[in-house]
Design a protein around this motif. Structure first.
Motif, PDB file in Angstrom:
ATOM      1  N   VAL A  32      17.956 -38.451  43.959  1.00  0.00           N
ATOM      2  CA  VAL A  32      16.642 -39.097  44.036  1.00  0.00           C
ATOM      3  C   VAL A  32      16.584 -40.083  42.877  1.00  0.00           C
ATOM      4  O   VAL A  32      16.563 -39.677  41.711  1.00  0.00           O
ATOM      5  CB  VAL A  32      15.490 -38.079  43.934  1.00  0.00           C
ATOM      6  CG1 VAL A  32      14.147 -38.810  43.988  1.00  0.00           C
ATOM      7  CG2 VAL A  32      15.578 -37.049  45.054  1.00  0.00           C
ATOM      8  N   THR A  33      16.593 -41.351  43.180  1.00  0.00           N
ATOM      9  CA  THR A  33      16.652 -42.366  42.132  1.00  0.00           C
ATOM     10  C   THR A  33      15.369 -42.394  41.308  1.00  0.00           C
ATOM     11  O   THR A  33      14.300 -41.973  41.765  1.00  0.00           O
ATOM     12  CB  THR A  33      16.889 -43.759  42.738  1.00  0.00           C
ATOM     13  OG1 THR A  33      15.807 -44.071  43.625  1.00  0.00           O
ATOM     14  CG2 THR A  33      18.200 -43.801  43.514  1.00  0.00           C
ATOM     15  N   GLY A  34      15.510 -42.906  40.075  1.00  0.00           N
ATOM     16  CA  GLY A  34      14.343 -43.051  39.216  1.00  0.00           C
ATOM     17  C   GLY A  34      14.573 -42.435  37.850  1.00  0.00           C
ATOM     18  O   GLY A  34      15.656 -41.918  37.546  1.00  0.00           O
ATOM     19  N   PRO A  35      13.550 -42.495  36.977  1.00  0.00           N
ATOM     20  CA  PRO A  35      13.672 -41.973  35.611  1.00  0.00           C
ATOM     21  C   PRO A  35      13.535 -40.456  35.547  1.00  0.00           C
ATOM     22  O   PRO A  35      12.818 -39.853  36.354  1.00  0.00           O
ATOM     23  CB  PRO A  35      12.510 -42.656  34.881  1.00  0.00           C
ATOM     24  CG  PRO A  35      11.489 -42.896  35.941  1.00  0.00           C
ATOM     25  CD  PRO A  35      12.257 -43.182  37.198  1.00  0.00           C
ATOM     26  N   TYR A  36      14.239 -39.854  34.594  1.00  0.00           N
ATOM     27  CA  TYR A  36      14.166 -38.412  34.362  1.00  0.00           C
ATOM     28  C   TYR A  36      14.146 -38.147  32.865  1.00  0.00           C
ATOM     29  O   TYR A  36      14.691 -38.916  32.082  1.00  0.00           O
ATOM     30  CB  TYR A  36      15.379 -37.689  34.981  1.00  0.00           C
ATOM     31  CG  TYR A  36      15.374 -37.637  36.490  1.00  0.00           C
ATOM     32  CD1 TYR A  36      14.852 -36.540  37.165  1.00  0.00           C
ATOM     33  CD2 TYR A  36      15.887 -38.689  37.239  1.00  0.00           C
ATOM     34  CE1 TYR A  36      14.847 -36.486  38.555  1.00  0.00           C
ATOM     35  CE2 TYR A  36      15.886 -38.648  38.632  1.00  0.00           C
ATOM     36  CZ  TYR A  36      15.364 -37.544  39.274  1.00  0.00           C
ATOM     37  OH  TYR A  36      15.358 -37.498  40.645  1.00  0.00           O
ATOM     38  N   GLU A  37      13.541 -37.038  32.493  1.00  0.00           N
ATOM     39  CA  GLU A  37      13.551 -36.599  31.101  1.00  0.00           C
ATOM     40  C   GLU A  37      14.598 -35.507  30.927  1.00  0.00           C
ATOM     41  O   GLU A  37      14.677 -34.578  31.746  1.00  0.00           O
ATOM     42  CB  GLU A  37      12.185 -36.051  30.690  1.00  0.00           C
ATOM     43  CG  GLU A  37      11.128 -37.104  30.446  1.00  0.00           C
ATOM     44  CD  GLU A  37       9.868 -36.499  29.818  1.00  0.00           C
ATOM     45  OE1 GLU A  37       9.799 -35.255  29.699  1.00  0.00           O
ATOM     46  OE2 GLU A  37       8.969 -37.277  29.446  1.00  0.00           O
ATOM     47  N   LEU A  38      15.385 -35.606  29.867  1.00  0.00           N
ATOM     48  CA  LEU A  38      16.313 -34.547  29.487  1.00  0.00           C
ATOM     49  C   LEU A  38      15.780 -33.909  28.210  1.00  0.00           C
ATOM     50  O   LEU A  38      15.549 -34.607  27.219  1.00  0.00           O
ATOM     51  CB  LEU A  38      17.721 -35.105  29.247  1.00  0.00           C
ATOM     52  CG  LEU A  38      18.408 -35.850  30.396  1.00  0.00           C
ATOM     53  CD1 LEU A  38      19.826 -36.248  29.989  1.00  0.00           C
ATOM     54  CD2 LEU A  38      18.445 -35.002  31.659  1.00  0.00           C
ATOM     55  N   GLU A  39      15.571 -32.596  28.234  1.00  0.00           N
ATOM     56  CA  GLU A  39      15.055 -31.895  27.057  1.00  0.00           C
ATOM     57  C   GLU A  39      16.201 -31.341  26.227  1.00  0.00           C
ATOM     58  O   GLU A  39      17.140 -30.755  26.756  1.00  0.00           O
ATOM     59  CB  GLU A  39      14.130 -30.756  27.489  1.00  0.00           C
ATOM     60  CG  GLU A  39      12.858 -31.210  28.175  1.00  0.00           C
ATOM     61  CD  GLU A  39      11.915 -30.063  28.465  1.00  0.00           C
ATOM     62  OE1 GLU A  39      12.350 -28.899  28.348  1.00  0.00           O
ATOM     63  OE2 GLU A  39      10.751 -30.330  28.801  1.00  0.00           O
ATOM     64  N   LYS A  40      16.112 -31.515  24.929  1.00  0.00           N
ATOM     65  CA  LYS A  40      17.169 -31.057  24.023  1.00  0.00           C
ATOM     66  C   LYS A  40      16.950 -29.598  23.650  1.00  0.00           C
ATOM     67  O   LYS A  40      15.878 -29.215  23.201  1.00  0.00           O
ATOM     68  CB  LYS A  40      17.199 -31.918  22.760  1.00  0.00           C
ATOM     69  CG  LYS A  40      18.402 -31.671  21.856  1.00  0.00           C
ATOM     70  CD  LYS A  40      18.407 -32.654  20.702  1.00  0.00           C
ATOM     71  CE  LYS A  40      19.708 -32.572  19.905  1.00  0.00           C
ATOM     72  NZ  LYS A  40      19.926 -31.245  19.292  1.00  0.00           N
ATOM     73  N   GLU A  41      17.981 -28.784  23.862  1.00  0.00           N
ATOM     74  CA  GLU A  41      17.974 -27.383  23.459  1.00  0.00           C
ATOM     75  C   GLU A  41      19.285 -27.106  22.745  1.00  0.00           C
ATOM     76  O   GLU A  41      20.327 -26.951  23.379  1.00  0.00           O
ATOM     77  CB  GLU A  41      17.824 -26.454  24.668  1.00  0.00           C
ATOM     78  CG  GLU A  41      16.493 -26.568  25.387  1.00  0.00           C
ATOM     79  CD  GLU A  41      16.371 -25.575  26.535  1.00  0.00           C
ATOM     80  OE1 GLU A  41      17.260 -24.694  26.651  1.00  0.00           O
ATOM     81  OE2 GLU A  41      15.417 -25.683  27.329  1.00  0.00           O
ATOM     82  N   GLY A  42      19.255 -27.066  21.423  1.00  0.00           N
ATOM     83  CA  GLY A  42      20.485 -26.930  20.647  1.00  0.00           C
ATOM     84  C   GLY A  42      21.336 -28.168  20.819  1.00  0.00           C
ATOM     85  O   GLY A  42      20.871 -29.289  20.571  1.00  0.00           O
ATOM     86  N   ASN A  43      22.585 -27.994  21.292  1.00  0.00           N
ATOM     87  CA  ASN A  43      23.473 -29.133  21.544  1.00  0.00           C
ATOM     88  C   ASN A  43      23.385 -29.621  22.988  1.00  0.00           C
ATOM     89  O   ASN A  43      24.044 -30.594  23.354  1.00  0.00           O
ATOM     90  CB  ASN A  43      24.928 -28.751  21.227  1.00  0.00           C
ATOM     91  CG  ASN A  43      25.136 -28.462  19.758  1.00  0.00           C
ATOM     92  OD1 ASN A  43      24.498 -29.090  18.906  1.00  0.00           O
ATOM     93  ND2 ASN A  43      26.019 -27.521  19.441  1.00  0.00           N
TER      94      ASN A  43
END
Length: 249
Positions: free
Chosen positions: A99-110
């Motif tokens: 599904v094209t479009g923007p996404y958020e990636l959440e940082k958890e440790g490395n």
């Protein structure tokens, strides 16, 4: 919790813009090497990709060095500062579509966590998946659940399967190591060569030695010496025995 913004394209690649690259320090992980033409090219960085099909999550862990399972960050064309990461296989592993479009990636440790919009509160364990494409200069092969053995581009070229299009397979039951001997026409197994890799049917070979096919693609590094390839299936056999033992409890 720290987050970065990436975009997914129609091909299933995630695009990491300049800001994400700096936040993840991908620019500092990349190596500079000289190509055969004398040009300076950027090599890496790489990523470990783990999936959680239960929680519909994917974890991306950037790494400086390539492993046998690594995915590679690809430099954008036309002088763009973005980097791209192939993500379609990870989506398939958690049962999601592109599904094209923007996404958020959440940082958890490395790790940088991608969570599907269809996710639930329930979470499962992380499972590492392997990239099927050529990584660095490693010679790799894989055996899929249908019994096809796939030689990546580096392995294909090292043996020259375009010319040496047949092979004989020998198996050492004690060491759990296969030895594949290639030739123009003296082998019993035909090898098919295409633009991206070479492959052959390996189902009968596995069966004849009492080996079960992997439930998911088994990927491993192999050693090439002239027209001979050797690789171990010890890890696969151990994994299958552990699964069988667990099912009997």
């Amino acid at each position: 919790m720290d987050t970065i913004i990436v975009k997914m394209d129609i091909r299933g690649f995630l695009r990491f813009p300049d800001q994400a690259i700096k936040t993840m320090k991908l620019d500092k992980m990349a190596k500079q090497e000289s190509s055969k033409k004398g040009e300076v090219v950027e090599i890496g960085p790489y990523a470990d990709i783990e999936v959680d099909p239960i929680g519909k999550r994917v974890a991306i862990t950037p790494t400086k060095e390539a492993k046998t399972t690594s995915f590679r960050f690809i430099v954008g064309v036309n002088s763009t500062k973005s980097k791209f990461l192939y993500f379609k296989g990870a989506l398939n592993a958690i049962g999601e579509k592109i599904v094209t479009g923007p996404y958020e990636l959440e940082k958890e440790g490395n790790k940088y966590i991608f969570t599907s919009k269809n996710s639930t509160k329930k979470k499962g364990p992380w499972k590492l998946i392997a990239c099927r494409n050529s990584i660095a200069n490693k010679t790799m092969l894989s055996i899929d659940s249908r019994g096809t053995i796939i030689f990546d581009r580096h392995t294909r070229d090292a043996v020259n399967t375009q010319v040496n299009k047949t092979m004989i397979a020998d198996y050492d039951r004690v060491k759990k190591v296969f030895k594949l001997s290639f030739s123009k026409d003296k082998g019993f197994i035909n090898v098919r060569t295409i633009a991206s890799h070479a492959n052959a049917s390996f189902m009968g070979t596995f069966s004849s030695h009492g080996l079960a096919l992997p439930k998911q693609s088994f990927r491993t590094e192999c050693k090439v010496e002239g027209k001979t390839i050797t690789f171990s299936v010890a890890a696969l056999v151990a994994e299958q025995k552990a699964a069988e033992k667990g099912s009997k409890k």
